[in-house]
Design a protein around this motif. Structure first.
Motif, PDB file in Angstrom:
ATOM      1  N   VAL A 139     -34.832 -26.512   9.903  1.00 41.38           N
ATOM      2  CA  VAL A 139     -35.036 -27.638  10.806  1.00 41.38           C
ATOM      3  C   VAL A 139     -36.457 -27.588  11.365  1.00 41.38           C
ATOM      4  CG1 VAL A 139     -34.190 -28.796  12.878  1.00 41.38           C
ATOM      5  CG2 VAL A 139     -32.601 -27.527  11.410  1.00 41.38           C
ATOM      6  N   ALA A 140     -37.181 -28.706  11.227  1.00 40.14           N
ATOM      7  CA  ALA A 140     -38.562 -28.748  11.714  1.00 40.14           C
ATOM      8  C   ALA A 140     -38.775 -30.065  12.453  1.00 40.14           C
ATOM      9  CB  ALA A 140     -39.528 -28.632  10.543  1.00 40.14           C
ATOM     10  N   PRO A 141     -39.699 -30.084  13.431  1.00 41.07           N
ATOM     11  CA  PRO A 141     -39.965 -31.343  14.128  1.00 41.07           C
ATOM     12  C   PRO A 141     -40.556 -32.390  13.185  1.00 41.07           C
ATOM     13  CG  PRO A 141     -41.553 -29.642  14.769  1.00 41.07           C
ATOM     14  CD  PRO A 141     -40.517 -28.973  13.925  1.00 41.07           C
ATOM     15  N   LYS A 142     -40.425 -33.662  13.559  1.00 43.18           N
ATOM     16  CA  LYS A 142     -40.986 -34.737  12.738  1.00 43.18           C
ATOM     17  C   LYS A 142     -42.507 -34.630  12.669  1.00 43.18           C
ATOM     18  CE  LYS A 142     -37.521 -38.314  13.611  1.00 43.18           C
ATOM     19  NZ  LYS A 142     -37.305 -39.735  13.919  1.00 43.18           N
ATOM     20  N   PHE A 143     -43.075 -35.087  11.579  1.00 43.53           N
ATOM     21  CA  PHE A 143     -44.530 -35.219  11.507  1.00 43.53           C
ATOM     22  C   PHE A 143     -44.950 -36.244  12.564  1.00 43.53           C
ATOM     23  CE2 PHE A 143     -44.027 -34.286   6.753  1.00 43.53           C
ATOM     24  CZ  PHE A 143     -44.421 -32.966   6.904  1.00 43.53           C
ATOM     25  N   SER A 144     -46.001 -35.935  13.314  1.00 40.61           N
ATOM     26  CA  SER A 144     -46.440 -36.869  14.346  1.00 40.61           C
ATOM     27  C   SER A 144     -47.947 -36.762  14.542  1.00 40.61           C
ATOM     28  CB  SER A 144     -45.723 -36.566  15.672  1.00 40.61           C
ATOM     29  OG  SER A 144     -46.059 -37.544  16.629  1.00 40.61           O
ATOM     30  N   GLY A 145     -48.592 -37.912  14.677  1.00 42.81           N
ATOM     31  CA  GLY A 145     -50.028 -37.934  14.949  1.00 42.81           C
ATOM     32  C   GLY A 145     -50.891 -37.607  13.751  1.00 42.81           C
ATOM     33  N   THR A 146     -50.328 -37.679  12.569  1.00 40.59           N
ATOM     34  CA  THR A 146     -51.099 -37.344  11.374  1.00 40.59           C
ATOM     35  C   THR A 146     -51.059 -38.497  10.369  1.00 40.59           C
ATOM     36  OG1 THR A 146     -49.186 -36.341  10.270  1.00 40.59           O
ATOM     37  CG2 THR A 146     -50.570 -34.878  11.587  1.00 40.59           C
ATOM     38  N   VAL A 147     -51.843 -38.335   9.312  1.00 38.51           N
ATOM     39  CA  VAL A 147     -51.729 -39.229   8.169  1.00 38.51           C
ATOM     40  C   VAL A 147     -50.632 -38.655   7.271  1.00 38.51           C
ATOM     41  CG1 VAL A 147     -52.882 -40.057   6.069  1.00 38.51           C
ATOM     42  CG2 VAL A 147     -54.146 -39.938   8.235  1.00 38.51           C
ATOM     43  N   VAL A 148     -49.652 -39.477   6.951  1.00 39.72           N
ATOM     44  CA  VAL A 148     -48.579 -39.006   6.077  1.00 39.72           C
ATOM     45  C   VAL A 148     -48.613 -39.789   4.762  1.00 39.72           C
ATOM     46  CG1 VAL A 148     -46.069 -38.838   5.756  1.00 39.72           C
ATOM     47  CG2 VAL A 148     -47.085 -38.222   7.960  1.00 39.72           C
ATOM     48  N   VAL A 149     -48.726 -39.078   3.673  1.00 36.75           N
ATOM     49  CA  VAL A 149     -48.684 -39.706   2.362  1.00 36.75           C
ATOM     50  C   VAL A 149     -47.272 -39.555   1.822  1.00 36.75           C
ATOM     51  CG1 VAL A 149     -49.685 -39.766   0.047  1.00 36.75           C
ATOM     52  CG2 VAL A 149     -51.068 -38.977   1.981  1.00 36.75           C
ATOM     53  N   ALA A 150     -46.635 -40.680   1.507  1.00 34.13           N
ATOM     54  CA  ALA A 150     -45.275 -40.629   0.953  1.00 34.13           C
ATOM     55  C   ALA A 150     -45.332 -41.093  -0.491  1.00 34.13           C
ATOM     56  CB  ALA A 150     -44.344 -41.530   1.758  1.00 34.13           C
ATOM     57  N   ASP A 151     -44.689 -40.336  -1.345  1.00 33.78           N
ATOM     58  CA  ASP A 151     -44.658 -40.752  -2.749  1.00 33.78           C
ATOM     59  C   ASP A 151     -43.417 -40.180  -3.404  1.00 33.78           C
ATOM     60  OD1 ASP A 151     -45.436 -42.057  -4.990  1.00 33.78           O
ATOM     61  OD2 ASP A 151     -47.161 -40.778  -5.439  1.00 33.78           O
ATOM     62  N   GLU A 152     -42.925 -40.895  -4.399  1.00 30.14           N
ATOM     63  CA  GLU A 152     -41.770 -40.364  -5.096  1.00 30.14           C
ATOM     64  C   GLU A 152     -42.147 -40.083  -6.540  1.00 30.14           C
ATOM     65  OE1 GLU A 152     -42.277 -43.606  -4.578  1.00 30.14           O
ATOM     66  OE2 GLU A 152     -41.451 -44.592  -6.333  1.00 30.14           O
ATOM     67  N   THR A 153     -41.436 -39.141  -7.119  1.00 28.62           N
ATOM     68  CA  THR A 153     -41.739 -38.747  -8.484  1.00 28.62           C
ATOM     69  C   THR A 153     -40.433 -38.392  -9.181  1.00 28.62           C
ATOM     70  OG1 THR A 153     -43.237 -37.380  -9.801  1.00 28.62           O
ATOM     71  CG2 THR A 153     -42.088 -36.277  -8.032  1.00 28.62           C
ATOM     72  N   TRP A 154     -40.514 -38.222 -10.495  1.00 33.19           N
ATOM     73  CA  TRP A 154     -39.315 -37.877 -11.266  1.00 33.19           C
ATOM     74  C   TRP A 154     -39.507 -36.517 -11.897  1.00 33.19           C
ATOM     75  CZ3 TRP A 154     -35.059 -41.104 -11.423  1.00 33.19           C
ATOM     76  CH2 TRP A 154     -35.247 -42.373 -10.860  1.00 33.19           C
ATOM     77  N   ILE A 155     -38.485 -35.702 -11.763  1.00 31.06           N
ATOM     78  CA  ILE A 155     -38.554 -34.344 -12.320  1.00 31.06           C
ATOM     79  C   ILE A 155     -37.464 -34.177 -13.373  1.00 31.06           C
ATOM     80  CG2 ILE A 155     -38.311 -31.878 -11.792  1.00 31.06           C
ATOM     81  CD1 ILE A 155     -40.772 -32.954 -10.465  1.00 31.06           C
ATOM     82  N   GLY A 156     -37.810 -33.508 -14.436  1.00 28.71           N
ATOM     83  CA  GLY A 156     -36.816 -33.185 -15.459  1.00 28.71           C
ATOM     84  C   GLY A 156     -36.965 -34.055 -16.690  1.00 28.71           C
ATOM     85  N   GLY A 157     -36.019 -33.922 -17.588  1.00 32.89           N
ATOM     86  CA  GLY A 157     -36.073 -34.716 -18.805  1.00 32.89           C
ATOM     87  C   GLY A 157     -36.942 -34.070 -19.848  1.00 32.89           C
ATOM     88  N   GLU A 158     -37.173 -34.787 -20.913  1.00 33.18           N
ATOM     89  CA  GLU A 158     -37.982 -34.259 -22.009  1.00 33.18           C
ATOM     90  C   GLU A 158     -39.430 -34.121 -21.554  1.00 33.18           C
ATOM     91  OE1 GLU A 158     -37.109 -33.346 -25.231  1.00 33.18           O
ATOM     92  OE2 GLU A 158     -35.157 -33.360 -24.234  1.00 33.18           O
ATOM     93  N   PRO A 159     -40.070 -33.003 -21.888  1.00 35.11           N
ATOM     94  CA  PRO A 159     -41.461 -32.803 -21.470  1.00 35.11           C
ATOM     95  C   PRO A 159     -42.372 -33.957 -21.887  1.00 35.11           C
ATOM     96  CG  PRO A 159     -40.580 -30.787 -22.382  1.00 35.11           C
ATOM     97  CD  PRO A 159     -39.534 -31.841 -22.598  1.00 35.11           C
ATOM     98  N   LYS A 160     -42.116 -34.557 -23.047  1.00 35.16           N
ATOM     99  CA  LYS A 160     -43.025 -35.613 -23.496  1.00 35.16           C
ATOM    100  C   LYS A 160     -42.931 -36.862 -22.616  1.00 35.16           C
ATOM    101  CE  LYS A 160     -40.011 -36.989 -27.367  1.00 35.16           C
ATOM    102  NZ  LYS A 160     -39.337 -35.709 -27.579  1.00 35.16           N
ATOM    103  N   ASN A 161     -41.865 -36.916 -21.820  1.00 28.18           N
ATOM    104  CA  ASN A 161     -41.739 -38.061 -20.918  1.00 28.18           C
ATOM    105  C   ASN A 161     -42.374 -37.793 -19.558  1.00 28.18           C
ATOM    106  OD1 ASN A 161     -40.296 -39.591 -22.713  1.00 28.18           O
ATOM    107  ND2 ASN A 161     -38.339 -38.696 -22.092  1.00 28.18           N
ATOM    108  N   MET A 162     -42.978 -36.639 -19.420  1.00 29.90           N
ATOM    109  CA  MET A 162     -43.393 -36.246 -18.080  1.00 29.90           C
ATOM    110  C   MET A 162     -44.887 -36.368 -17.832  1.00 29.90           C
ATOM    111  SD  MET A 162     -40.594 -33.690 -16.796  1.00 29.90           S
ATOM    112  CE  MET A 162     -41.786 -33.142 -15.643  1.00 29.90           C
TER     113      MET A 162
END
Ligand code: ZN
Length: 325
Positions: A139-162
């Protein structure tokens, strides 16, 4: 603590007793703290003053360094309440594995630990996962007062798809891939990343996850221009949306580059070192990469120290700590 190489570590830790001493320096820089009741009284050291080994109840000799608590009368050692407790693997081996996992940017494969330290494949696997468990922030406090970069990615599958560009791998036909959302808080040399497996990449899912980790009104949010993120614009202090496809990461500053670097490191490592990570274990791998990224400004031994502090703190309830003077 000073910077140290694996060779120096091997020299410093020739036997079990020195492995215990090394861990004690990490976990208790001042003096032993009872992991059962949190007492910092002068606990009774049970090993003979001048010898390193101690006779156990069964009559054999042990180099385990043990104390008896002045307050709750329980016996404890430096690994009581840590993921290394109750393991048949020598603490010396644990220290080396811990060091390698803290020091190697790509992590270390269980197979390599098996080969280097002469443990079985199964033991090596359990060791790495116990260390990863310890790397979880909890458990950690929320990020506050900073620049937050949000991004989603996909993990797994065939290496050639990555490949780096995640777009083509989306949608149907890639159900063996797992979506991961990472939030990188940019804070002048104290960057911190928190990654999580998300059930899907629906806008509502991503927004809920971001809201849970981020103090929105006090955050400058960097995201791509996906619809999922647009609804957050009125809720944050400032929302910068960049277009991945147009290569705007470079244009919009170092902030988002750091997040991109994190993702490419994570994917490279999972591909190169681990080859296949099952969904079930992915959260622990994410904890490992998050831990190393968030402590990149520390030396390897400082990072081990942080880890020992984290594991210790998790086993003692907050109330018990608070009761101490
Ligand atoms: Zn105690």
């Amino acid at each position: 603590m000073e910077r140290i190489s694996i060779l120096e570590l091997v020299e410093q830790i020739p036997d079990e007793a020195s492995a215990y001493r090394f861990m004690e320096k990490l976990r208790w820089p001042d003096k032993p703290v009872c992991p059962h009741c949190g007492s910092i009284n002068d606990h009774r050291f049970l090993n003979p003053e001048n010898g390193t080994s101690r006779r156990t109840r069964t009559g054999s000799h042990s180099q385990r360094r043990v104390w008896k608590c002045r307050d709750c009368q329980s016996q404890f050692s430096v690994i009581t309440g840590t993921p290394f407790h109750g393991s048949k693997v020598p603490l010396r081996t644990w220290v080396f594995v811990l060091f390698e996992m803290c020091a190697n940017k790509n992590g270390i494969a269980a197979r390599e630990i098996q080969r280097k330290y002469g443990v079985t494949a199964k033991t090596a696997w359990f060791m790495t996962h116990r260390v990863r468990e310890a790397m979880k922030v909890g458990v950690a406090p929320k990020f506050s007062g900073t620049v937050v970069v949000a991004d989603e990615t996909w993990i797994g599958g065939e290496p050639k798809n990555m490949h780096a560009n995640k777009r083509p791998t989306r949608g149907k036909g890639f159900s063996d891939q797992t979506p991961v959302l990472s939030l990188v808080s940019m804070d002048l040399g104290k960057n911190e990343v928190r990654s999580q497996v998300v059930p899907n990449v629906k806008g509502s899912t991503l927004r809920a996850a971001i809201t849970e980790q981020t103090d929105l009104p006090n955050t400058t949010l960097f995201t791509d221009s996906a619809m999922a993120y647009r609804e957050l614009t009125p809720k944050v202090a400032r929302h910068v949306m960049v277009n991945h496809k147009a290569g705007q990461y470079v244009k919009r500053g170092a902030g988002t580059n750091a997040a991109e670097n994190y993702f490419s490191q994570l994917k490279r490592s999972i591909d190169g070192t681990f080859h296949h990570v099952s969904v079930e274990h992915l959260p622990r791998y994410l904890a490992e990469f998050d831990f190393r990224y968030s402590t990149h400004q520390l030396t390897d031994t400082q990072r081990m120290q942080r880890l020992m502090g984290q594991t210790a703190g998790r086993r003692i309830s907050y109330k018990r700590i608070a009761e101490q003077p």
